[in-house]
Design a protein around this motif. Sequence first.
Motif, PDB file in Angstrom:
ATOM      1  N   GLY A  41      42.822  45.277  58.246  1.00  0.00           N
ATOM      2  CA  GLY A  41      41.904  44.416  57.511  1.00  0.00           C
ATOM      3  C   GLY A  41      42.163  44.527  56.023  1.00  0.00           C
ATOM      4  N   PRO A  42      41.370  43.858  55.196  1.00  0.00           N
ATOM      5  CA  PRO A  42      41.565  43.910  53.743  1.00  0.00           C
ATOM      6  C   PRO A  42      41.363  45.325  53.195  1.00  0.00           C
ATOM      7  N   ALA A  43      41.899  45.559  52.005  1.00  0.00           N
ATOM      8  CA  ALA A  43      41.686  46.822  51.299  1.00  0.00           C
ATOM      9  C   ALA A  43      40.731  46.596  50.145  1.00  0.00           C
ATOM     10  N   LEU A  44      39.694  47.395  50.081  1.00  0.00           N
ATOM     11  CA  LEU A  44      38.783  47.380  48.947  1.00  0.00           C
ATOM     12  C   LEU A  44      39.287  48.385  47.922  1.00  0.00           C
ATOM     13  N   VAL A  45      39.607  47.920  46.726  1.00  0.00           N
ATOM     14  CA  VAL A  45      40.085  48.799  45.665  1.00  0.00           C
ATOM     15  C   VAL A  45      38.967  48.946  44.640  1.00  0.00           C
ATOM     16  N   ILE A  46      38.550  50.184  44.404  1.00  0.00           N
ATOM     17  CA  ILE A  46      37.461  50.472  43.468  1.00  0.00           C
ATOM     18  C   ILE A  46      38.038  51.222  42.281  1.00  0.00           C
ATOM     19  N   GLY A  47      37.904  50.655  41.108  1.00  0.00           N
ATOM     20  CA  GLY A  47      38.420  51.292  39.914  1.00  0.00           C
ATOM     21  C   GLY A  47      38.708  50.268  38.836  1.00  0.00           C
ATOM     22  N   GLU A  48      39.018  50.764  37.657  1.00  0.00           N
ATOM     23  CA  GLU A  48      39.315  49.907  36.517  1.00  0.00           C
ATOM     24  C   GLU A  48      40.530  50.451  35.777  1.00  0.00           C
ATOM     25  N   GLY A  49      41.108  49.599  34.950  1.00  0.00           N
ATOM     26  CA  GLY A  49      42.199  50.042  34.100  1.00  0.00           C
ATOM     27  C   GLY A  49      43.567  49.678  34.627  1.00  0.00           C
ATOM     28  N   ALA A  50      44.585  50.051  33.848  1.00  0.00           N
ATOM     29  CA  ALA A  50      45.962  49.665  34.150  1.00  0.00           C
ATOM     30  C   ALA A  50      46.446  50.253  35.467  1.00  0.00           C
ATOM     31  N   SER A  51      46.091  51.508  35.760  1.00  0.00           N
ATOM     32  CA  SER A  51      46.572  52.121  36.999  1.00  0.00           C
ATOM     33  C   SER A  51      46.014  51.408  38.224  1.00  0.00           C
ATOM     34  N   THR A  52      44.776  50.972  38.141  1.00  0.00           N
ATOM     35  CA  THR A  52      44.189  50.229  39.251  1.00  0.00           C
ATOM     36  C   THR A  52      44.937  48.922  39.470  1.00  0.00           C
ATOM     37  N   GLU A  53      45.248  48.234  38.383  1.00  0.00           N
ATOM     38  CA  GLU A  53      45.966  46.964  38.515  1.00  0.00           C
ATOM     39  C   GLU A  53      47.368  47.178  39.073  1.00  0.00           C
ATOM     40  N   GLN A  54      47.982  48.304  38.723  1.00  0.00           N
ATOM     41  CA  GLN A  54      49.313  48.609  39.275  1.00  0.00           C
ATOM     42  C   GLN A  54      49.254  48.765  40.789  1.00  0.00           C
ATOM     43  N   LEU A  55      48.233  49.466  41.279  1.00  0.00           N
ATOM     44  CA  LEU A  55      48.125  49.655  42.716  1.00  0.00           C
ATOM     45  C   LEU A  55      47.736  48.367  43.431  1.00  0.00           C
ATOM     46  N   VAL A  56      46.907  47.565  42.810  1.00  0.00           N
ATOM     47  CA  VAL A  56      46.556  46.264  43.393  1.00  0.00           C
ATOM     48  C   VAL A  56      47.812  45.414  43.564  1.00  0.00           C
ATOM     49  N   SER A  57      48.647  45.409  42.547  1.00  0.00           N
ATOM     50  CA  SER A  57      49.890  44.643  42.611  1.00  0.00           C
ATOM     51  C   SER A  57      50.779  45.134  43.751  1.00  0.00           C
ATOM     52  N   ALA A  58      50.866  46.461  43.912  1.00  0.00           N
ATOM     53  CA  ALA A  58      51.682  47.019  44.996  1.00  0.00           C
ATOM     54  C   ALA A  58      51.125  46.632  46.357  1.00  0.00           C
ATOM     55  N   LEU A  59      49.830  46.737  46.523  1.00  0.00           N
ATOM     56  CA  LEU A  59      49.209  46.388  47.800  1.00  0.00           C
ATOM     57  C   LEU A  59      49.456  44.924  48.154  1.00  0.00           C
ATOM     58  N   GLU A  60      49.300  44.070  47.175  1.00  0.00           N
ATOM     59  CA  GLU A  60      49.531  42.642  47.429  1.00  0.00           C
ATOM     60  C   GLU A  60      50.988  42.375  47.771  1.00  0.00           C
ATOM     61  N   GLY A  61      51.889  43.153  47.145  1.00  0.00           N
ATOM     62  CA  GLY A  61      53.304  43.017  47.471  1.00  0.00           C
ATOM     63  C   GLY A  61      53.627  43.452  48.891  1.00  0.00           C
ATOM     64  N   TRP A  62      52.774  44.291  49.464  1.00  0.00           N
ATOM     65  CA  TRP A  62      52.938  44.723  50.861  1.00  0.00           C
ATOM     66  C   TRP A  62      52.227  43.795  51.835  1.00  0.00           C
ATOM     67  N   GLY A  63      51.696  42.705  51.332  1.00  0.00           N
ATOM     68  CA  GLY A  63      51.022  41.747  52.204  1.00  0.00           C
ATOM     69  C   GLY A  63      49.587  42.098  52.518  1.00  0.00           C
ATOM     70  N   VAL A  64      48.984  42.999  51.742  1.00  0.00           N
ATOM     71  CA  VAL A  64      47.599  43.405  51.974  1.00  0.00           C
ATOM     72  C   VAL A  64      46.654  42.495  51.198  1.00  0.00           C
ATOM     73  N   GLU A  65      45.615  42.041  51.850  1.00  0.00           N
ATOM     74  CA  GLU A  65      44.558  41.285  51.165  1.00  0.00           C
ATOM     75  C   GLU A  65      43.679  42.280  50.416  1.00  0.00           C
ATOM     76  N   VAL A  66      43.536  42.101  49.114  1.00  0.00           N
ATOM     77  CA  VAL A  66      42.798  43.042  48.275  1.00  0.00           C
ATOM     78  C   VAL A  66      41.452  42.454  47.875  1.00  0.00           C
ATOM     79  N   ARG A  67      40.417  43.241  48.048  1.00  0.00           N
ATOM     80  CA  ARG A  67      39.082  42.890  47.564  1.00  0.00           C
ATOM     81  C   ARG A  67      38.673  43.909  46.508  1.00  0.00           C
ATOM     82  N   ARG A  68      37.853  43.474  45.552  1.00  0.00           N
ATOM     83  CA  ARG A  68      37.466  44.353  44.453  1.00  0.00           C
ATOM     84  C   ARG A  68      35.963  44.616  44.414  1.00  0.00           C
ATOM     85  N   ASP A  69      35.175  43.870  45.204  1.00  0.00           N
ATOM     86  CA  ASP A  69      33.721  43.969  45.148  1.00  0.00           C
ATOM     87  C   ASP A  69      33.196  44.189  46.563  1.00  0.00           C
TER      88      ASP A  69
END
Length: 459
Positions: A41-69
């Motif tokens: 299922g989707p991944a909920l990513v909780i956090g802020e800042g550049a490192s969070t955005e880096q991991l979000v980008s990686a997850l999306e590159g792996w085909g994972v649907e990312v939610r933030r809220d």
Amino acid sequence: MTDTYTALVSRGWGRDVAKRLGLPQPVPLRRHDPAAPLLPGPALVIGEGASTEQLVSALEGWGVEVRRDAEAFAQSSRTEANGSGPRRLGAIVLMLDGVQHPRDLAGPVLAAGKALRSLAPCARVVTVSRRASVQDEPAVAAARQGVDGLLRSLAKELRAGATGNGVLLAEGVSADAPSVLGALRFLLSGRSAFVDGQFLTVGTAGGSLPADAERPLEGKVAVVTGAARGIGSSIARTLARDGARVVVVDVPAAGESLARVANDIHGTALQLDITKPDAGERILTHALSRHGGLDIVVHNAGITRDKLLANMDAARWDSVIAVNIAAQLQINEALLASDRFGEGARIISVASTSGIAGNRGQTNYAASKAGVIGMVRSTAARLASRGGTANAVAPGFIETEMTAKIPFATREIARRLNSLQQGGQPQDVAEAIAFLASDAAGGISGGVLRVCGQNMVGQ
């Protein structure tokens, strides 16, 4: 080996009866399937800042649907619900690398808590944080060490095969370093099914991600000792599946089984007593002559000769030390003395939770396995100059021919004494070793990864 109880209580009337009686309700775990998505299922990513955005980008590159809220996901999942019920989260990734004070934990951790009821069966919770150090300010060290306690406790609260693990970053290691992303992907995947309540420490920015996630060991040459059966056979098969050319090693008495494993994986067999003084040279010579190199050595061979210390004799003590640790030291010395042990080499040793927490009647075995942990920590420093790593994997209760011989009542208790309430499979140990053998784990060295379902002993 089968676990009839888990099969019985995971569905139908067996599940209903277990629930009414308050019995343990383990579920079949989500293990690696190359045809399945990384997450259920989707991944909920909780956090802020550049490192969070880096991991979000990686997850999306792996085909994972990312939610933030979390709240928005809960609302949308109810709206999108079909006949099978609302959508469930496949993972929660909790970014805690920026905490400076224990008070900083409340916001992200409590937000994650509100999303826990939305987790799918066999989901993953992964924290990403910084390793505490004596050089840190006291408040920073307290916050960082606090992640250790909260993650291990959370892992014991999760249900339905879900696991909680963490990635620890050393100072200077960014969230998008290859080994951080490699560790994150491993912990999210089915390859980490029986890893629970554990941390992978990324100590350097080394490593590289594979071009093909399903063939991360392509072009590597690996040696596996004790490979004729059980966990060793599973390790050899998994390394071959991931692309490695494998040399399987075992004693001459196991020659028939060893040859069968070698044939199945299109590898080569070496019948060898690893306690012999020339064992290291013979392993290296075989790998070089048959495969042109050696990149990965997995020390899996081991024996038990259990007795209470009051009844222990020299033969039992000496034989266990000789096979389980002295042979590894001797082989490693031969490998490290050669310039043919490849750049970026990997040494992975099979330790045991007995070497961490001890076990009644196993003073000899526990000493040998604790010795393995000390050995890899020291060897890691020696391999660093050639870009190599040394790590250990410590299995807990794994379903093998050996554990099948344990008396029924004792075996059932041992199976349930972990957060996942079941025994692991040889494949679970093999998956962890295959990850540590990969280039993606190049920044991880000198560590011990427990594959024990968060066994209720030790850490």
